[in-house]
Write an enzyme that holds these catalytic residues in place. Structure first.
Site, short mmCIF file in Angstrom:
data_model
loop_
_atom_site.label_atom_id
_atom_site.label_comp_id
_atom_site.label_asym_id
_atom_site.label_seq_id
_atom_site.Cartn_x
_atom_site.Cartn_y
_atom_site.Cartn_z
N GLN A 38 0.82 -1.22 0.00
CA GLN A 38 0.00 0.00 0.00
C GLN A 38 0.85 1.26 0.00
OE1 GLN A 38 -3.20 0.27 -0.42
NE2 GLN A 38 -3.87 -1.83 -0.10
N ALA A 43 1.58 -4.91 -8.43
CA ALA A 43 1.35 -3.95 -9.51
C ALA A 43 -0.06 -3.37 -9.50
CB ALA A 43 1.61 -4.64 -10.86
N THR A 68 7.81 -20.14 -15.68
CA THR A 68 8.00 -19.23 -16.81
C THR A 68 7.45 -17.85 -16.45
OG1 THR A 68 7.82 -21.09 -18.30
CG2 THR A 68 7.52 -18.91 -19.28
N CYS A 91 -10.79 -7.91 0.99
CA CYS A 91 -10.74 -9.37 1.04
C CYS A 91 -11.72 -9.93 2.06
CB CYS A 91 -9.34 -9.83 1.40
SG CYS A 91 -8.09 -8.98 0.44
N1 PMP Z 1 -0.62 -6.78 1.41
C1 PMP Z 1 -1.39 -5.68 1.51
C2 PMP Z 1 -1.05 -4.65 2.56
C3 PMP Z 1 -2.46 -5.50 0.64
O1 PMP Z 1 -3.23 -4.42 0.75
C4 PMP Z 1 -2.73 -6.50 -0.33
C5 PMP Z 1 -3.89 -6.36 -1.30
N2 PMP Z 1 -5.13 -6.17 -0.71
C6 PMP Z 1 -1.90 -7.63 -0.39
C7 PMP Z 1 -0.85 -7.73 0.49
C8 PMP Z 1 -2.13 -8.72 -1.40
O2 PMP Z 1 -1.70 -8.30 -2.67
P1 PMP Z 1 -1.95 -9.18 -3.98
O3 PMP Z 1 -3.37 -8.92 -4.37
O4 PMP Z 1 -0.99 -8.67 -4.99
O5 PMP Z 1 -1.68 -10.60 -3.65
#
Ligand code: PMP
Length: 380
Positions: free
Chosen positions: A177, A198, A234, A321
């Site tokens: 973040q 990304a 890959t 999430c």
């Molecule tokens: N760490 C943090 C602090 C996040 O905010 C997120 C995404 N919500 C993630 C890890 C996971 O990232 P990714 O979707 O690239 O797996």
């Protein structure tokens, strides 16, 4: 639509798509192949790695491309732990890490590992004295986020780096973040390993990186010859090119940070004025410029999000999430916020596309929709 959920994900920038499309259609050969097209792919991969290294202040050999931050976090923790000296079997996470990362903490604990969580204070800031007390000679690794995805609170990475170094422990930083929102330089950040993704900075989904300081031992978790043997499989070249293009676009992030902080402050003060039951968390501590975490009294976040949706505004209930579930946020729980207040948590995360007109529209419309919910008799 007014998109105020940039901490969940960001739209790919047009420049990112423009960089990726020719790679998707034309540079599809395997970069490990000896033939001409394979060598073209290898060159494109090298160029992308060089860009990532230049923007983030590391050496190209310190970049390990992954499928995103979740994989980078797992690789760092499991890989550094497996490489630690036999006497170092303790791992320390902060109690407000990303939900996926705390699952890893639980899995390690279930497997018999000693895992400690550094508490945060009621204002959302890390309890540094508690961190210091937890850091002994048996600690292999500390894993700390640079900025919290829900509250936006910035974590004291430099101070924890100092403590970790003094204890002889490795430091992994989840900067998912942070990078793209605040100035970042790997060579000066004090961490041994840093994760990024990304899609949080207008790049594509499914790609990220672990930056690993040269000379730091790491046991690979996915075996194969790619990424100098540290992450097999890959390479996803179009996505990697997209990540590099997104980083290259960032420029001086402090200008955008100042713009977003102004908009965020206008949003918060306007909402507090129109709806006095509004409470903003972590308002007076150092935090990401575009993140606002608040509640309207104890109005259920589901009701608020429904009204926002009616207005064409996309926001979030804390961590994306966990939205959809009725579990209060673990971050607010760690701050000691009662469950009825935590279940009212709304996160607005502003970003590149956010304008003053967006904020004005929200302030002109949302209070009128929420007001009757506080005073039901006025609007039977
Ligand atoms: N760490 C943090 C602090 C996040 O905010 C997120 C995404 N919500 C993630 C890890 C996971 O990232 P990714 O979707 O690239 O797996």
């Amino acid at each position: 639509m007014i998109y105020l959920d940039h901490n969940a994900t960001t739209p790919p920038a047009p420049e990112v798509l423009a960089a990726m499309l020719p790679v998707l259609s034309d540079v599809w050969a395997n970069s490990s192949s000896q033939h001409g097209p394979g060598q073209d792919a290898k060159r494109a991969l090298g160029a992308a790695r060089a860009t990532v290294a230049r923007v983030l202040g590391c050496k190209p050999a310190e970049v390990i491309f992954t499928s995103g931050a979740t994989e980078a976090n797992h690789l760092a923790v499991r890989g550094l732990l497996a490489a630690a000296a036999p006497g170092r079997r303790r791992v320390v996470f902060s109690s407000v890490e990303h939900a996926g990362h705390l699952r890893l903490a639980r899995a390690l604990r279930d497997a018999g590992m000693a895992v400690d969580l550094i508490p945060v204070r009621p204002d959302g800031q890390l309890d540094l004295a508690a961190a210091q007390a937890l850091l002994g000679p048996d600690v292999a690794l500390v894993s700390l986020m640079a900025a919290n995805n829900e509250t936006g609170v910035l974590m004291p990475v430099a101070e924890v780096a100092e403590l970790s170094r003094a204890a002889g422990a490795r430091l992994h930083v989840d900067a998912t973040q942070f990078i793209g929102k605040q100035p970042f330089d790997f060579s000066r950040c004090g961490a041994d390993a840093v994760s990024l993704s990304a899609h949080k900075l207008h790049g594509p989904k499914g790609v990220g990186a672990l930056l690993l300081r040269q000379g730091v031992a790491l046991v690979p978790q996915t075996l194969g010859s790619q990424e100098r043997g540290r992450r097999g499989g890959t390479e996803n070249l179009p996505a990697i090119v997209g990540l590099a293009a997104a980083l290259d676009l960032l420029g001086d992030v402090s200008l955008e940070a100042a713009r977003l902080a102004t908009l965020r402050d206008a949003l918060e003060s306007g909402l507090c004025q129109a709806l006095p039951a509004t409470h903003v968390w972590c308002q007076n501590v150092p935090r990401l410029p575009g993140t606002s975490y608040l509640r309207f009294g104890t109005l259920s976040v589901d009701v608020v999000l429904q009204r926002l949706d009616r207005l064409g505004v996309a926001a979030s209930s804390g961590a994306a999430c966990s939205s959809g579930g009725s579990e209060p946020s673990h971050v607010l729980g760690a701050m000691g916020v009662p469950a009825d207040e935590a279940l009212a948590a709304v996160r607005f995360s502003l970003g590149r596309s956010t304008t003053l007109a967006n904020v004005t529209t929200l302030l002109n419309t949302l209070p009128a929709l929420l007001e009757p919910l506080f005073n039901p008799t006025r609007n039977p």
